[in-house]
Design a protein around this motif. Structure first.
Motif, PDB file in Angstrom:
ATOM      1  N   ALA A   1       0.822  -1.211   0.000  1.00 27.74           N
ATOM      2  CA  ALA A   1       0.000   0.000   0.000  1.00 27.74           C
ATOM      3  C   ALA A   1       0.859   1.265   0.000  1.00 27.74           C
ATOM      4  O   ALA A   1       0.565   2.227  -0.731  1.00 27.74           O
ATOM      5  N   THR A   2       1.915   1.274   0.784  1.00 27.55           N
ATOM      6  CA  THR A   2       2.808   2.433   0.841  1.00 27.55           C
ATOM      7  C   THR A   2       3.505   2.647  -0.500  1.00 27.55           C
ATOM      8  O   THR A   2       3.597   3.772  -0.994  1.00 27.55           O
ATOM      9  N   THR A   3       3.964   1.578  -1.094  1.00 22.89           N
ATOM     10  CA  THR A   3       4.685   1.661  -2.363  1.00 22.89           C
ATOM     11  C   THR A   3       3.777   2.174  -3.480  1.00 22.89           C
ATOM     12  O   THR A   3       4.161   3.051  -4.253  1.00 22.89           O
ATOM     13  N   VAL A   4       2.550   1.648  -3.539  1.00 20.94           N
ATOM     14  CA  VAL A   4       1.599   2.104  -4.563  1.00 20.94           C
ATOM     15  C   VAL A   4       1.212   3.560  -4.301  1.00 20.94           C
ATOM     16  O   VAL A   4       1.097   4.363  -5.235  1.00 20.94           O
ATOM     17  N   GLY A   5       1.028   3.929  -3.030  1.00 17.44           N
ATOM     18  CA  GLY A   5       0.708   5.322  -2.685  1.00 17.44           C
ATOM     19  C   GLY A   5       1.804   6.281  -3.102  1.00 17.44           C
ATOM     20  O   GLY A   5       1.528   7.373  -3.619  1.00 17.44           O
ATOM     21  N   GLU A   6       3.056   5.896  -2.889  1.00 16.05           N
ATOM     22  CA  GLU A   6       4.180   6.734  -3.315  1.00 16.05           C
ATOM     23  C   GLU A   6       4.209   6.864  -4.836  1.00 16.05           C
ATOM     24  O   GLU A   6       4.500   7.935  -5.366  1.00 16.05           O
ATOM     25  N   ALA A   7       3.904   5.780  -5.525  1.00 14.15           N
ATOM     26  CA  ALA A   7       3.876   5.820  -6.990  1.00 14.15           C
ATOM     27  C   ALA A   7       2.776   6.752  -7.477  1.00 14.15           C
ATOM     28  O   ALA A   7       2.987   7.543  -8.404  1.00 14.15           O
TER      29      ALA A   7
ATOM     30  N   ALA B   1       2.795  14.224  -9.651  1.00 13.02           N
ATOM     31  CA  ALA B   1       3.747  15.334  -9.599  1.00 13.02           C
ATOM     32  C   ALA B   1       3.968  15.956 -10.977  1.00 13.02           C
ATOM     33  O   ALA B   1       4.467  17.068 -11.086  1.00 13.02           O
ATOM     34  N   ASP B   2       3.633  15.216 -12.034  1.00 12.26           N
ATOM     35  CA  ASP B   2       3.575  15.769 -13.385  1.00 12.26           C
ATOM     36  C   ASP B   2       4.923  16.205 -13.954  1.00 12.26           C
ATOM     37  O   ASP B   2       5.015  17.229 -14.614  1.00 12.26           O
ATOM     38  N   THR B   3       5.968  15.441 -13.703  1.00 14.99           N
ATOM     39  CA  THR B   3       7.255  15.673 -14.362  1.00 14.99           C
ATOM     40  C   THR B   3       7.800  14.331 -14.831  1.00 14.99           C
ATOM     41  O   THR B   3       7.474  13.290 -14.247  1.00 14.99           O
ATOM     42  N   ARG B   4       8.616  14.345 -15.854  1.00 17.70           N
ATOM     43  CA  ARG B   4       9.195  13.099 -16.366  1.00 17.70           C
ATOM     44  C   ARG B   4       9.975  12.372 -15.272  1.00 17.70           C
ATOM     45  O   ARG B   4       9.867  11.159 -15.131  1.00 17.70           O
ATOM     46  N   GLU B   5      10.742  13.122 -14.492  1.00 22.84           N
ATOM     47  CA  GLU B   5      11.541  12.505 -13.436  1.00 22.84           C
ATOM     48  C   GLU B   5      10.644  11.780 -12.427  1.00 22.84           C
ATOM     49  O   GLU B   5      10.952  10.671 -11.997  1.00 22.84           O
ATOM     50  N   GLN B   6       9.540  12.414 -12.065  1.00 20.97           N
ATOM     51  CA  GLN B   6       8.636  11.784 -11.105  1.00 20.97           C
ATOM     52  C   GLN B   6       7.877  10.614 -11.727  1.00 20.97           C
ATOM     53  O   GLN B   6       7.563   9.638 -11.041  1.00 20.97           O
ATOM     54  N   TYR B   7       7.595  10.672 -13.019  1.00 24.13           N
ATOM     55  CA  TYR B   7       6.988   9.516 -13.685  1.00 24.13           C
ATOM     56  C   TYR B   7       7.937   8.321 -13.598  1.00 24.13           C
ATOM     57  O   TYR B   7       7.510   7.188 -13.371  1.00 24.13           O
ATOM     58  N   LEU B   8       9.230   8.579 -13.768  1.00 23.96           N
ATOM     59  CA  LEU B   8      10.219   7.500 -13.672  1.00 23.96           C
ATOM     60  C   LEU B   8      10.326   6.977 -12.243  1.00 23.96           C
ATOM     61  O   LEU B   8      10.498   5.770 -12.025  1.00 23.96           O
ATOM     62  N   VAL B   9      10.220   7.874 -11.254  1.00 27.23           N
ATOM     63  CA  VAL B   9      10.189   7.449  -9.852  1.00 27.23           C
ATOM     64  C   VAL B   9       8.969   6.556  -9.623  1.00 27.23           C
ATOM     65  O   VAL B   9       9.049   5.517  -8.957  1.00 27.23           O
ATOM     66  N   ALA B  10       7.842   6.956 -10.192  1.00 29.30           N
ATOM     67  CA  ALA B  10       6.615   6.159 -10.061  1.00 29.30           C
ATOM     68  C   ALA B  10       6.817   4.772 -10.655  1.00 29.30           C
ATOM     69  O   ALA B  10       6.431   3.766 -10.042  1.00 29.30           O
ATOM     70  N   LEU B  11       7.415   4.706 -11.828  1.00 28.88           N
ATOM     71  CA  LEU B  11       7.644   3.402 -12.464  1.00 28.88           C
ATOM     72  C   LEU B  11       8.574   2.531 -11.633  1.00 28.88           C
ATOM     73  O   LEU B  11       8.380   1.313 -11.547  1.00 28.88           O
ATOM     74  N   ASP B  12       9.562   3.146 -11.004  1.00 28.11           N
ATOM     75  CA  ASP B  12      10.456   2.389 -10.118  1.00 28.11           C
ATOM     76  C   ASP B  12       9.669   1.823  -8.934  1.00 28.11           C
ATOM     77  O   ASP B  12       9.788   0.648  -8.595  1.00 28.11           O
ATOM     78  N   SER B  13       8.840   2.659  -8.313  1.00 29.38           N
ATOM     79  CA  SER B  13       8.022   2.204  -7.184  1.00 29.38           C
ATOM     80  C   SER B  13       7.044   1.124  -7.620  1.00 29.38           C
ATOM     81  O   SER B  13       6.809   0.151  -6.892  1.00 29.38           O
ATOM     82  N   LEU B  14       6.477   1.287  -8.793  1.00 28.78           N
ATOM     83  CA  LEU B  14       5.516   0.291  -9.287  1.00 28.78           C
ATOM     84  C   LEU B  14       6.200  -1.028  -9.617  1.00 28.78           C
ATOM     85  O   LEU B  14       5.611  -2.101  -9.434  1.00 28.78           O
ATOM     86  N   GLY B  15       7.440  -0.959 -10.074  1.00 31.61           N
ATOM     87  CA  GLY B  15       8.203  -2.196 -10.280  1.00 31.61           C
ATOM     88  C   GLY B  15       8.368  -2.952  -8.972  1.00 31.61           C
ATOM     89  O   GLY B  15       8.210  -4.179  -8.917  1.00 31.61           O
ATOM     90  N   LEU B  16       8.654  -2.214  -7.905  1.00 35.58           N
ATOM     91  CA  LEU B  16       8.777  -2.835  -6.581  1.00 35.58           C
ATOM     92  C   LEU B  16       7.429  -3.380  -6.121  1.00 35.58           C
ATOM     93  O   LEU B  16       7.346  -4.495  -5.609  1.00 35.58           O
ATOM     94  N   ALA B  17       6.366  -2.611  -6.330  1.00 34.40           N
ATOM     95  CA  ALA B  17       5.022  -3.056  -5.933  1.00 34.40           C
ATOM     96  C   ALA B  17       4.647  -4.341  -6.662  1.00 34.40           C
ATOM     97  O   ALA B  17       4.090  -5.277  -6.057  1.00 34.40           O
ATOM     98  N   LEU B  18       4.953  -4.417  -7.932  1.00 33.38           N
ATOM     99  CA  LEU B  18       4.606  -5.609  -8.708  1.00 33.38           C
ATOM    100  C   LEU B  18       5.494  -6.792  -8.349  1.00 33.38           C
ATOM    101  O   LEU B  18       5.093  -7.944  -8.528  1.00 33.38           O
TER     102      LEU B  18
END
Length: 186
Positions: A44-50, A56-73
């Protein structure tokens, strides 16, 4: 009559003791290993962070989201929420940062996972809008405008499109609805 050796007399007890020691030592080690692998976070924490990173609407944050989602998955490969957000993040990267076919394919792959479109229709609809080529947009536009989905992502896209059409008052209403829905989700 020969006298029994120590192992013959106590072998079963020693075997049980060894098994218990392995279990008692193994469980905490497995827990610590899993915590380290998951960076001390739960699903839940990992998905929430993603989700926060996507918003956050920036490319860098989209990449952070994808990293977090990789961990969540990695934690739960069947998480429809994680797959939906992954599809949405790739759709945003596609639409806002280069329109690369690789990003479109990754978005659609994530959105096509079992249960994703049914569980998160707002992210599927908005992602398809973002992934569409201009000639594919008219039917999607109608689907957006007539959508009964009361979610931030849908209202924001509708507001954006109305603004581009010069319908400022209607756009303002939809964008305010999006903002109100977003505030209710934080």
């Amino acid at each position: 009559l020969a006298q029994k050796t120590f192992l013959q007399r106590h072998g079963k007890k020693l075997a049980v003791l060894v098994v218990l020691l392995v279990v008692v030592a193994g469980l905490p080690l497995a827990y610590l290993y899993t915590r380290r692998e998951n960076r001390g976070k739960d699903l839940a924490t990992t998905v929430g962070e993603a989700k926060a990173a996507v918003n956050a609407d920036t490319r860098e944050q989209y990449l952070v989201a994808l990293d977090s989602l990789g961990l969540a998955l990695k934690m739960d490969s069947g998480s429809t929420h994680a797959w939906a957000l992954k599809g949405y993040a790739h759709a945003l990267i596609f639409a806002e940062h280069g329109r690369k076919e690789e990003d479109r394919a990754k978005a659609r792959d994530a959105l096509n996972k079992s249960g994703v479109r049914d569980s998160y229709p707002e992210l599927a609809l908005v992602s398809e809008w973002l992934l569409a080529d201009p000639y594919q947009r008219p039917p999607l536009r109608q689907a957006l405008l007539s959508s009964p989905i009361e979610k931030t992502e849908v209202k924001a896209i509708i507001g954006h499109e109305l603004f581009l059409e010069g319908k400022g008052t209607e756009a303002e209403v939809k964008l305010k609805e999006a903002l109100d829905l977003w505030r209710g989700n934080t």
